[in-house]
Design a protein around this motif. Structure first.
Motif, short mmCIF file in Angstrom:
data_model
loop_
_atom_site.label_atom_id
_atom_site.label_comp_id
_atom_site.label_asym_id
_atom_site.label_seq_id
_atom_site.Cartn_x
_atom_site.Cartn_y
_atom_site.Cartn_z
N TYR A 165 0.83 -1.20 0.00
CA TYR A 165 0.00 0.00 0.00
C TYR A 165 0.87 1.26 0.00
O TYR A 165 0.63 2.20 -0.76
CB TYR A 165 -0.92 -0.01 1.23
N LEU A 166 1.90 1.27 0.84
CA LEU A 166 2.78 2.44 0.94
C LEU A 166 3.59 2.66 -0.33
O LEU A 166 3.80 3.80 -0.75
CB LEU A 166 3.73 2.27 2.13
N VAL A 167 4.01 1.57 -0.95
CA VAL A 167 4.78 1.67 -2.19
C VAL A 167 3.88 2.13 -3.34
O VAL A 167 4.22 3.04 -4.10
CB VAL A 167 5.44 0.33 -2.53
N ASP A 168 2.71 1.49 -3.47
CA ASP A 168 1.82 1.78 -4.59
C ASP A 168 1.14 3.15 -4.48
O ASP A 168 1.01 3.86 -5.49
CB ASP A 168 0.73 0.70 -4.69
N LYS A 169 0.71 3.52 -3.29
CA LYS A 169 -0.07 4.75 -3.12
C LYS A 169 0.78 5.98 -2.85
O LYS A 169 0.38 7.10 -3.17
CB LYS A 169 -1.07 4.58 -1.97
N PHE A 170 1.96 5.79 -2.27
CA PHE A 170 2.76 6.95 -1.86
C PHE A 170 4.16 6.96 -2.47
O PHE A 170 4.95 7.87 -2.19
CB PHE A 170 2.85 7.03 -0.34
N GLY A 171 4.50 5.95 -3.25
CA GLY A 171 5.78 5.93 -3.92
C GLY A 171 6.98 5.77 -3.00
O GLY A 171 8.10 6.14 -3.35
N ILE A 172 6.75 5.22 -1.80
CA ILE A 172 7.86 5.01 -0.87
C ILE A 172 8.69 3.82 -1.36
O ILE A 172 8.14 2.80 -1.78
CB ILE A 172 7.32 4.74 0.55
N ALA A 173 10.00 3.96 -1.34
CA ALA A 173 10.88 2.91 -1.84
C ALA A 173 10.70 1.63 -1.03
O ALA A 173 10.78 1.65 0.21
CB ALA A 173 12.33 3.37 -1.78
N GLY A 174 10.45 0.54 -1.72
CA GLY A 174 10.26 -0.73 -1.03
C GLY A 174 11.46 -1.16 -0.22
O GLY A 174 11.33 -1.82 0.81
N SER A 175 12.65 -0.76 -0.67
CA SER A 175 13.88 -1.14 0.04
C SER A 175 14.00 -0.42 1.38
O SER A 175 14.82 -0.80 2.22
CB SER A 175 15.10 -0.84 -0.82
N ASP A 176 13.20 0.64 1.58
CA ASP A 176 13.24 1.36 2.84
C ASP A 176 12.26 0.80 3.86
O ASP A 176 12.18 1.28 4.99
CB ASP A 176 12.90 2.85 2.62
N LEU A 177 11.52 -0.22 3.45
CA LEU A 177 10.50 -0.83 4.31
C LEU A 177 10.83 -2.30 4.52
O LEU A 177 10.79 -3.10 3.58
CB LEU A 177 9.11 -0.70 3.68
N VAL A 178 11.17 -2.66 5.73
CA VAL A 178 11.45 -4.06 6.06
C VAL A 178 10.23 -4.63 6.76
O VAL A 178 9.80 -4.12 7.80
CB VAL A 178 12.69 -4.17 6.99
N THR A 179 9.64 -5.66 6.19
CA THR A 179 8.45 -6.26 6.78
C THR A 179 8.80 -7.50 7.59
O THR A 179 9.69 -8.27 7.21
CB THR A 179 7.42 -6.65 5.69
#
Length: 213
Positions: A165-179
């Motif tokens: 959601y954060l990547v698709d809707k807000f363009g946040i880099a996926g590499s900056d988000l560790v799940t």
């Protein structure tokens, strides 16, 4: 009383009841967290050096944290080992964080419509320039209802949903988000493990400046 006056009084009563009901609904749904609340919770704490008061920096610890985070960035959630999940939790202990009551459909990783405002606030907060340069942990948690394996998988899928959601809707880099998913292992209220309060998404600012530039 004339028919006109009776009609006017009836309209006034109806309007008053409608306004009262609307106010009640507004109060009942006024539990969403704001962008500013998330932003304030995730702001890094001021750091000092030497003998002055405040948190102190241990360069070796910082370097170790950065090195570890580099090894888990761009990793699939399910690829994390139990040891790596615990190390993430340990590092996150003293980091800026916030628990979000983002609800999902039953036995599902789909965000409930009622929780979309919170997800949107999170996206707006993480897009703020003051948080640029940090790596964020997005941790999924469940309550204790159901088996361990099922809850572990569910928590991982829910963390992945928030990341997408954060990547698709807000363009946040996926590499900056560790799940990471913790299933039912880390309840918010250990005394009531089956309480819905334990179903949450925790976001942690790891504050190691390892994010993509």
């Amino acid at each position: 009383m004339t028919s006109f006056h009776r009609l006017t009084a009836l309209k006034a009563i109806t309007l008053g009841a409608a306004l009262s009901m609307t106010a009640g609904l507004a109060l009942a749904g006024d539990n969403s967290v704001s962008t500013d609340q998330i932003l304030n919770a995730l702001q890094p704490k001021p750091v000092t050096r030497g003998l002055s008061a405040g948190p102190q920096i241990d360069p070796s610890v910082k370097a170790k944290e950065i090195g570890f985070l580099q090894t888990i960035r761009n990793r699939k959630t399910r690829s994390l080992s139990t040891g790596e999940r615990e190390e993430i939790a340990e590092i996150a202990t003293n980091k800026p964080k916030i628990d979000l009551d983002i609800q999902f459909d039953y036995n599902s990783a789909d965000i409930r419509t009622s929780s979309l405002p919170d997800a949107q606030s999170l996206g707006q907060a993480l897009s703020n320039p003051s948080l640029k340069g940090s790596t964020f942990i997005v941790a999924g948690h469940t309550d204790a209802v159901g088996g361990e394996t099922f809850n572990q998988g569910l928590s991982e899928r829910r963390a992945d949903t928030i990341k997408k959601y954060l990547v698709d809707k807000f363009g946040i880099a996926g590499s900056d988000l560790v799940t990471v998913g913790y299933g039912k292992d880390k309840p918010k209220d250990p005394n009531a493990p089956m309480d819905p309060i334990n179903r949450r998404v925790q976001v942690v600012n790891m504050d190691t400046k390892t994010a993509s530039k």
